[in-house]
Design a protein around this motif. Sequence first.
Motif, PDB file in Angstrom:
ATOM      1  N   HIS A 128      -9.720  14.725 -13.271  1.00 17.01           N
ATOM      2  CA  HIS A 128      -9.421  14.188 -12.203  1.00 17.01           C
ATOM      3  C   HIS A 128      -7.943  13.628 -12.186  1.00 17.01           C
ATOM      4  O   HIS A 128      -7.467  13.255 -13.263  1.00 17.01           O
ATOM      5  CB  HIS A 128     -10.295  12.934 -11.585  1.00 17.01           C
ATOM      6  CG  HIS A 128     -10.287  11.737 -12.563  1.00 17.01           C
ATOM      7  ND1 HIS A 128     -10.492  11.900 -13.762  1.00 17.01           N
ATOM      8  CD2 HIS A 128      -9.496  10.578 -12.029  1.00 17.01           C
ATOM      9  CE1 HIS A 128     -10.395  10.387 -14.266  1.00 17.01           C
ATOM     10  NE2 HIS A 128      -9.756   9.787 -13.303  1.00 17.01           N
ATOM     11  N   LYS A 129      -7.285  13.616 -10.953  1.00 18.78           N
ATOM     12  CA  LYS A 129      -5.767  13.187 -10.911  1.00 18.78           C
ATOM     13  C   LYS A 129      -5.684  12.093  -9.891  1.00 18.78           C
ATOM     14  O   LYS A 129      -6.119  12.290  -8.812  1.00 18.78           O
ATOM     15  CB  LYS A 129      -5.186  14.421 -10.516  1.00 18.78           C
ATOM     16  CG  LYS A 129      -3.473  13.845 -10.328  1.00 18.78           C
ATOM     17  CD  LYS A 129      -2.627  14.833  -9.655  1.00 18.78           C
ATOM     18  CE  LYS A 129      -1.403  14.407  -9.254  1.00 18.78           C
ATOM     19  NZ  LYS A 129      -0.684  15.301  -8.584  1.00 18.78           N
ATOM     20  N   GLU A 130      -5.293  10.762 -10.256  1.00 13.94           N
ATOM     21  CA  GLU A 130      -5.370   9.817  -9.190  1.00 13.94           C
ATOM     22  C   GLU A 130      -3.534   9.401  -9.015  1.00 13.94           C
ATOM     23  O   GLU A 130      -2.868   9.823  -9.824  1.00 13.94           O
ATOM     24  CB  GLU A 130      -5.827   8.600  -9.808  1.00 13.94           C
ATOM     25  CG  GLU A 130      -7.573   8.763 -10.234  1.00 13.94           C
ATOM     26  CD  GLU A 130      -8.200   8.545  -9.061  1.00 13.94           C
ATOM     27  OE1 GLU A 130      -7.731   8.314  -7.779  1.00 13.94           O
ATOM     28  OE2 GLU A 130      -9.587   8.678  -9.095  1.00 13.94           O
ATOM     29  N   GLY A 131      -3.561   8.710  -8.196  1.00 17.13           N
ATOM     30  CA  GLY A 131      -2.130   8.312  -7.783  1.00 17.13           C
ATOM     31  C   GLY A 131      -1.896   7.081  -8.501  1.00 17.13           C
ATOM     32  O   GLY A 131      -2.401   6.525  -9.361  1.00 17.13           O
ATOM     33  N   ASP A 132      -0.431   6.619  -8.357  1.00 17.03           N
ATOM     34  CA  ASP A 132      -0.089   5.575  -9.340  1.00 17.03           C
ATOM     35  C   ASP A 132      -0.508   4.281  -8.960  1.00 17.03           C
ATOM     36  O   ASP A 132      -0.638   3.232  -9.607  1.00 17.03           O
ATOM     37  CB  ASP A 132       1.405   5.394  -9.157  1.00 17.03           C
ATOM     38  CG  ASP A 132       1.963   6.677  -9.872  1.00 17.03           C
ATOM     39  OD1 ASP A 132       1.125   7.178 -10.776  1.00 17.03           O
ATOM     40  OD2 ASP A 132       2.885   7.169  -9.514  1.00 17.03           O
ATOM     41  N   ILE A 133      -0.809   4.128  -7.315  1.00 17.98           N
ATOM     42  CA  ILE A 133      -1.176   2.611  -6.825  1.00 17.98           C
ATOM     43  C   ILE A 133      -2.690   2.429  -7.198  1.00 17.98           C
ATOM     44  O   ILE A 133      -3.024   1.031  -7.206  1.00 17.98           O
ATOM     45  CB  ILE A 133      -1.094   2.769  -5.311  1.00 17.98           C
ATOM     46  CG1 ILE A 133      -1.021   1.230  -4.670  1.00 17.98           C
ATOM     47  CG2 ILE A 133      -2.091   3.520  -4.814  1.00 17.98           C
ATOM     48  CD1 ILE A 133      -0.811   1.032  -3.362  1.00 17.98           C
ATOM     49  N   GLY A 157       0.891  -1.214  -0.142  1.00 22.23           N
ATOM     50  CA  GLY A 157       0.009  -0.023   0.107  1.00 22.23           C
ATOM     51  C   GLY A 157       0.857   1.273  -0.125  1.00 22.23           C
ATOM     52  O   GLY A 157       2.183   1.283   0.042  1.00 22.23           O
ATOM     53  N   GLU A 158       0.114   2.518  -0.061  1.00 20.01           N
ATOM     54  CA  GLU A 158       0.960   3.671   0.092  1.00 20.01           C
ATOM     55  C   GLU A 158      -0.082   4.759   0.801  1.00 20.01           C
ATOM     56  O   GLU A 158      -1.232   4.549   1.078  1.00 20.01           O
ATOM     57  CB  GLU A 158       1.137   4.192  -1.453  1.00 20.01           C
ATOM     58  CG  GLU A 158       1.902   5.612  -1.601  1.00 20.01           C
ATOM     59  CD  GLU A 158       2.356   5.579  -3.012  1.00 20.01           C
ATOM     60  OE1 GLU A 158       2.576   6.899  -2.969  1.00 20.01           O
ATOM     61  OE2 GLU A 158       1.941   4.829  -3.779  1.00 20.01           O
TER      62      GLU A 158
END
Length: 230
Positions: A198-203, A159-160
């Motif tokens: 929208h902007k999401e994280g890489d995970i 996770g992150e």
Amino acid sequence: MTHRTNISYYISRLAVSVMLLMATATAVHGQKIFRMEKDSIPLFCGFAVSFDLVGPAQLLLGDHGEYEGALRINLHDQWFPIFEMGLGRANHEKDEVTGLTYKTTAPYFRLGMDWNILKKKHGPNRMYAGFRYAFTAYSCDIIRENLPDPVFKGKSGFGEEDISCSQHWLEGVLGIDAKIYGPLHLGWTVRYKRRVFHKEGDIGTSWYVPGFGLNDSDTFSANFNVIIDI
């Protein structure tokens, strides 16, 4: 012949005078009617503050929701610029499908306009149609615990934390506002929300977006507001 000419002359003058008097009276009467029907309501009619009860109820009964308040300006009982601000929270543990735990707490903001669509604009009750532009920037934690390891036959996790995300969206709004007593009003709003950026994280994808709801390209929601006119 001269006598008849004089009579015709006097009759003509009398007719013109009567017509002028009638025209003057009609004009004066029209001015009075215009003054009586002129709207005396000023442009600025005050403002109202409100807070939503649905979001806190969702937090109390579930794993996500919002605390939200709004400031609405009343222009002539017809136009209502509005600013909404809230704090969205989620603590979704061990999703049934993915097994992920998702956490976030972040503010969100909306700016828009409502129109009173009732025929009688200056009554105590109102019906609105409006729109909002909304934005949030938030950080989230996405964690998967107790994941079976096929190689070492144990359990591990991944996770992150503090994944940086953001979202912009538009809302179409329909609402009612009913006077209860004095400055106290209660009202419902129904909203259609459409994501525009929208902007999401890489995970992975956010499970919940503050102020928007469960993550999707569009969604519906409702608010029940306690409103104080000032």
